[in-house]
Design a protein around this motif. Structure first.
Motif, PDB file in Angstrom:
ATOM      1  N   GLN A  58       0.848  -1.185   0.000  1.00 25.41           N
ATOM      2  CA  GLN A  58       0.000   0.000   0.000  1.00 25.41           C
ATOM      3  C   GLN A  58       0.886   1.239   0.000  1.00 25.41           C
ATOM      4  N   HIS A  59       0.350   2.298  -0.571  1.00 26.74           N
ATOM      5  CA  HIS A  59       1.087   3.551  -0.604  1.00 26.74           C
ATOM      6  C   HIS A  59       0.764   4.373   0.651  1.00 26.74           C
ATOM      7  N   VAL A  60       1.813   4.835   1.330  1.00 23.82           N
ATOM      8  CA  VAL A  60       1.592   5.787   2.433  1.00 23.82           C
ATOM      9  C   VAL A  60       2.469   7.005   2.181  1.00 23.82           C
ATOM     10  N   SER A  61       2.036   8.097   2.750  1.00 21.43           N
ATOM     11  CA  SER A  61       2.740   9.359   2.562  1.00 21.43           C
ATOM     12  C   SER A  61       2.685  10.116   3.873  1.00 21.43           C
ATOM     13  N   PHE A  62       3.821  10.576   4.321  1.00 27.19           N
ATOM     14  CA  PHE A  62       3.802  11.398   5.545  1.00 27.19           C
ATOM     15  C   PHE A  62       4.971  12.372   5.542  1.00 27.19           C
ATOM     16  N   ASN A  63       4.862  13.328   6.461  1.00 27.53           N
ATOM     17  CA  ASN A  63       5.943  14.294   6.598  1.00 27.53           C
ATOM     18  C   ASN A  63       6.907  13.781   7.645  1.00 27.53           C
ATOM     19  N   LEU A  64       8.133  13.483   7.226  1.00 31.15           N
ATOM     20  CA  LEU A  64       9.119  12.923   8.151  1.00 31.15           C
ATOM     21  C   LEU A  64      10.261  13.919   8.327  1.00 31.15           C
ATOM     22  N   ASN A  65      10.380  14.405   9.529  1.00 38.99           N
ATOM     23  CA  ASN A  65      11.434  15.377   9.850  1.00 38.99           C
ATOM     24  C   ASN A  65      11.437  16.558   8.874  1.00 38.99           C
ATOM     25  N   GLY A  66      10.216  16.998   8.530  1.00 40.48           N
ATOM     26  CA  GLY A  66      10.103  18.192   7.687  1.00 40.48           C
ATOM     27  C   GLY A  66      10.087  17.927   6.199  1.00 40.48           C
ATOM     28  N   LYS A  67      10.230  16.661   5.818  1.00 41.34           N
ATOM     29  CA  LYS A  67      10.218  16.350   4.384  1.00 41.34           C
ATOM     30  C   LYS A  67       9.068  15.411   4.082  1.00 41.34           C
ATOM     31  N   GLN A  68       8.415  15.651   2.941  1.00 45.88           N
ATOM     32  CA  GLN A  68       7.339  14.764   2.540  1.00 45.88           C
ATOM     33  C   GLN A  68       7.953  13.478   1.972  1.00 45.88           C
ATOM     34  N   VAL A  69       7.539  12.326   2.490  1.00 46.44           N
ATOM     35  CA  VAL A  69       8.073  11.070   1.952  1.00 46.44           C
ATOM     36  C   VAL A  69       6.929  10.135   1.568  1.00 46.44           C
ATOM     37  N   ASP A  70       7.217   9.291   0.596  1.00 46.00           N
ATOM     38  CA  ASP A  70       6.267   8.277   0.163  1.00 46.00           C
ATOM     39  C   ASP A  70       6.912   6.918   0.376  1.00 46.00           C
ATOM     40  N   ALA A  71       6.086   5.938   0.700  1.00 46.55           N
ATOM     41  CA  ALA A  71       6.637   4.595   0.862  1.00 46.55           C
ATOM     42  C   ALA A  71       5.584   3.566   0.513  1.00 46.55           C
ATOM     43  N   LEU A  72       6.051   2.423   0.052  1.00 49.25           N
ATOM     44  CA  LEU A  72       5.157   1.289  -0.167  1.00 49.25           C
ATOM     45  C   LEU A  72       5.347   0.338   1.003  1.00 49.25           C
ATOM     46  N   VAL A  73       4.244   0.027   1.661  1.00 43.78           N
ATOM     47  CA  VAL A  73       4.353  -0.813   2.865  1.00 43.78           C
ATOM     48  C   VAL A  73       3.345  -1.944   2.800  1.00 43.78           C
TER      49      VAL A  73
END
Lengths: 158, 801
Positions: free
Chosen positions: A4-19
């Motif tokens: 599944q695709h998730v997206s979050f702001n990590l330490n000030g940067k927008q990141v996308d990941a497949l989990v």
């Protein structure tokens, strides 16, 4: 299992990941995003080595699904320092000898970072209760308490 | 005066021995850039996970791997049968026994490794272990060590049946491992027969676990083309691991690189060689890709390296004034299913014969029998030096019992029996030579600091009101820094340690040691030693440990041996460099070596102000202008074989109050005076003492690994196993005296384990003291609220009068 695709702001940067749907946030942070400052100590929410800041709350990332973090603001130990240098809690831990093996330290720091926003001027007892979700085997906590007190003073003066 | 201040400034700027220098390690740890074993990731890396036995004693009837192998992402499932052709299904232990790597026909303890699954990631590996079908036939379980040598006890180790010559002695029963004795039995028995007073106390030191924050793990990477093996591993002794891996695998040591990266606490848990390491290495060799194994917390507490589990009886014979005439100690040691204790080879009960403590004991006898039970193997030194914790516990508890019997205050009883300052070096009747000490001074310092008499008076008043207040005392002597190679070895390798120091042309330094830090701050403190010896600021000295390709061979860090052995090697190597530097300085200044004197950071020509060369100038010259016949460069290696152990000591006092309704204990005050000889970094010493006291508090007040009759471990999670939080942990007060070791180059003795060793009997002393007026002489640990309340209830103290 389909990822599944998730997206979050990590330490000030927008990141996308497949989990994977069952994937734990700590594994996504450590394995997929290669931020290994967040540690695994027990995988059962007891030790706090995996503590991260999720939408303004301290959470133990070993018992949060990565999918639950979709759309969130996340901060890990790697996000504490900025261009100005180390955060006050990081400096205070060095100053007061609040760490030894360093394994619990990222969790302690990220918890202290949030705790001092919840309670900017805590008593020793409030610190001990407020930090009690994080275990340490090396320091006996006494210098960590001092470090949180020192950081509180620094942050108040800032 | 001006010159003195200038010299002092130069000395201070070195940040050498005695300086509370901030730690070099911290910058990376506070930024999350430490590198621990589980942080290493390599291309193609696979994950190992273990199939473990649900039973404590059972025969394996069959293992079916098919379903697991059919799961996509699973690369292999290995059992003992797969390891047999390589002769790796069993491995030697450090204690002269063998241990099953994967269970061979039988399981001997719950959670024993039965099969290993190798898969693409840890999720698939975890799924696959559920698919491995193992059929067991349950066998009678032996849990109680006291039953181990009964004639009808089940035989655990079928591989040893008929082999009655054990590694350390004849075995008298199939479940017997060894009998080991020290001292003069007949002379001791004679004294007991004629003694004015004797006391005898049974006590159990529970099975506990060191439980560091980071569990054990490794990443094995075998390069098939070059036949080279690299292992990143959570090891307190990487060089020993290299030797053992070479012996087991046949790969030359030159083609094995063991790296102990940052380690998240060890406390003895990371000394041993575990099945997980071995199978990861085998899997990497077979599959040709890196294989990672990291245990979870339950696996950690259940299987890798318990500590203690000593059933002890202490007896003292004394005169009516309480002067000790003889000591007798008997131990039944529960070693679990395989004897995998991590002790120097010649000492199956470690250094237990330090059990005469801080006292002038004329004659003593120690008898230890080790037995097998259906429990995990181990018996490691949990923040202590090889059973010294048990030794201190038995003597300190028995001293308290004697004090109580004679009606002599326990501090006074100790005063009467301490080895006196003028008796050092003092040969104990069990064969040790206590190098130095001043127990009387330290005791008085503590009693004054806490106003002992006032505390006793307050206790009287509290007792009159029916309240429970306890005052505990522990006056211990440690034995650390193993050790002299004449009596200390691991697998035949002498327990020396090493340092290699290189001074670069511009005067900065790189040094490497055979030890490995796990939180002790070696990168900070070793640099301080070199700084003081060479006159180069510790900020310009880098310390590296843990990589066997670069560091000199050493036996590692445990048993408080880093400062006593590694620190000594560092000082001696630095002195070799200074001796060479002096020759170069003499050459530069065109004087005789003997005309020079050393001052902080430079050589000066005696009596000629201004004629001097700093160490930095000498370093430069070492690479371009050395005396004729001298080889260039400025470096040295030292392998230090200590002439003796060091003997740190301490006086601990604890004041606590017990709530009669709940059995809960409040530690009101804990005062710890430590004497570790020369103090290298007071800030780090204090930190180590806080940590050791907290681990001691955990052991005394709550840690235990209980088993039911079927051998099920009833407490292997952090929910059940007591690790104190911020809230339970008492506030610690520390103090010190300085009695340098006469044989250590710096006079340093080691410190980090003293607070663990010394605090545990101190807590028991205080708990028992709270009930002493009711004729209670001993209570076994852990002193949890439930157990203390049981005593309260048994004595009828919880019912209103």
């Amino acid at each position: 299992m389909a990822k599944q695709h998730v997206s979050f702001n990590l330490n000030g940067k927008q990141v996308d990941a497949l989990v994977e749907p069952r994937e734990l946030l700590v594994h996504t942070i450590r394995e997929t995003l290669s931020l290994t400052g967040t540690h695994i100590g027990c995988e059962s929410s007891h030790c706090g080595a995996c503590t991260v800041d999720l939408d303004g709350k301290s959470v133990k990332s070993c018992t949060v699904l990565s999918m639950q973090a979709d759309g969130s603001e996340l901060k890990t130990v790697e996000g504490l320092a900025d261009a100005e240098g180390l955060h006050a809690v990081q400096q205070a831990f060095i100053q007061e000898h609040g760490l030894q093996c360093g394994f619990c330290t990222p969790g302690m720091l990220i918890r202290a970072y949030r705790f001092l926003q919840e309670n900017p001027n805590p008593t020793e007892e409030e610190i001990r209760w407020g930090m009690s979700g994080n275990l340490c085997r090396c320091t006996g906590y006494q210098n960590i308490v001092k470090a949180v007190q020192t950081a509180a003073q620094t942050l108040q003066q800032a | 005066m001006e010159q003195t201040a200038e010299v002092q400034d130069r000395e201070d700027s070195l940040k050498g021995v005695g300086c509370s220098r901030k730690r070099k390690e911290d910058a990376r740890f506070v930024q999350g850039t430490g590198r621990y074993t589980d942080d290493f990731k390599f291309p193609g890396m696979l994950f190992a996970d273990m199939v473990r036995s649900p039973y404590a004693h059972a025969r394996i009837k069959s293992i079916n791997k098919e379903k697991a192998l059919a799961l996509p992402g699973v690369h292999a499932v290995l059992t003992a049968d797969d390891l047999k052709p390589l002769n790796l299904h069993w491995m030697p232990t450090l204690a002269g026994d063998v241990q099953a790597v994967l269970a061979d026909e039988k399981v001997h303890f719950q959670y024993q490794e039965v099969a290993v699954v190798i898969a693409d990631d840890r999720y698939i590996a975890a799924d696959a272990i559920e698919l491995v079908e193992v059929e067991y036939e349950e066998l009678e379980v032996l849990v109680d060590a006291h039953r181990a040598m009964d004639s009808d006890a089940p035989v655990l180790r079928e591989d040893l049946v008929g082999k009655m010559d054990g590694a350390h002695s004849k075995r008298v029963h199939d479940n017997h491992i060894f009998n080991w004795q020290a001292g003069d039995k007949e002379a001791t028995d004679r004294v007991f027969e004629q003694a004015e007073v004797t006391v005898k106390q049974d006590m159990y030191y529970p099975r506990v676990h060191p439980c560091p924050m980071e569990t054990c793990g490794c990443v094995a990477s075998f390069d098939k083309i070059n036949e080279h093996l690299t292992v990143h591993i959570t090891s307190q002794a990487p060089h020993v691991v290299r030797t053992v891996v070479s012996m087991l695998s046949g790969i030359p040591e030159s083609k094995i690189r063991i790296i102990s990266p940052d380690i998240g606490g060890g406390f003895g848990n990371k000394v041993g060689i575990y099945p997980g390491y071995v199978v990861s290495i085998v899997a990497s060799i077979v599959l040709g890709v890196p294989v990672k194994w990291v245990e979870d917390r339950m696996e950690n507490i259940s299987t890798t390296a318990f500590a203690r589990d000593y059933h002890m009886t202490g007896e003292i014979a004394a005169d009516k004034e309480g002067r000790i005439k003889a000591l007798r100690v008997n131990v039944l040691a529960d070693h679990g299913a395989f004897d995998a204790c991590a002790d120097p080879s010649k000492f199956p009960a470690g250094l237990m014969h330090i059990c005469t403590g801080s006292y002038d004991v004329p004659v003593a006898h120690l008898n230890v029998d080790g037995v097998y039970t259906n429990k995990a193997p181990g018996g490691v030194a949990y923040r202590c030096s090889f059973r010294v914790t048990e030794a201190v516990y038995v003597i300190e508890r028995t001293m308290d019992v004697l004090a109580q019997k004679l009606g002599i205050d326990k501090a006074e009883l100790r005063r009467r029996n301490f080895v006196k300052v003028e008796q050092f070096p003092y040969k104990t009747c069990l064969g040790w030579e206590l190098d130095s000490g001043d127990y009387h001074t330290a005791l008085e310092k503590v009693l004054n600091a806490v106003d002992y008499d006032a505390l006793r008076k307050e206790q009287q008043e509290k007792r009159a009101q029916g309240e429970l207040m306890g005052i505990g005392l522990c006056t211990f002597t440690e034995i650390v820094g193993a050790g002299p190679s004449r009596n200390c070895d691991i697998l035949g390798v002498g327990m020396f340690d090493s340092a290699e120091i290189r001074v670069h042309p511009t005067g900065s330094v790189m040094a490497r040691m055979g030890t490995i830090t796990q939180g002790q701050g070696h990168q900070t403190t070793y640099a301080q030693i070199i700084a003081s010896e060479l006159g180069i600021s510790s900020d310009e000295i880098s310390i590296e440990e843990g990589d066997t390709d670069t560091a000199p061979y050493g036996l590692g860090t445990y048993g408080s041996r880093s400062t006593p052995v590694g620190g000594a090697a560092t000082a001696v190597a630095a002195r070799k460099i200074r001796a060479k530097a002096q020759k170069i300085a003499a050459h530069l200044l065109e004087v005789s070596e003997n005309d020079l004197e050393w001052e902080v950071d430079r050589f000066k020509v005696k009596g000629v102000p201004g004629q001097e060369k700093t160490m930095k100038e000498v370093a430069w010259a070492a690479y371009n202008n050395v005396p004729e016949g001298m080889e260039p460069g400025l470096e040295a290696v030292d392998y230090y074989d200590p002439p003796n152990f060091t003997y740190p000591f301490g006086i601990y006092l604890c004041v606590l109050d017990i709530d009669k309704r709940t059995g809960e204990t409040t530690v009101r005050r804990f005062y710890a005076l430590d004497d570790c000889g020369t103090r290298i970094n007071p800030m780090i010493i204090e930190g180590q003492i806080h940590g050791g006291l907290t681990e001691g508090f955990a052991v005394a007040m709550g840690q235990e690994m209980p088993f039911d009759e079927q051998g099920n471990l009833l407490g292997n999670t952090l929910m059940d196993y007591f690790v104190p939080t911020f809230v339970e942990t008492p506030h610690w007060e520390t103090d010190y005296t300085v009695t340098p070791s006469p044989h250590h180059p710096l006079g340093a003795k080691g410190v980090a384990e003293s607070p663990h060793v010394g605090s545990i009997p101190c807590f028991t002393s205080a708990i028992v003291d709270a009930f002493a007026h009711l004729d209670v002489t001993h209570m076994d640990m852990p002193h949890s609220a439930w157990r203390v309340w049981q005593k309260v209830h048994e004595l009828g103290l919880d019912t209103p009068a």
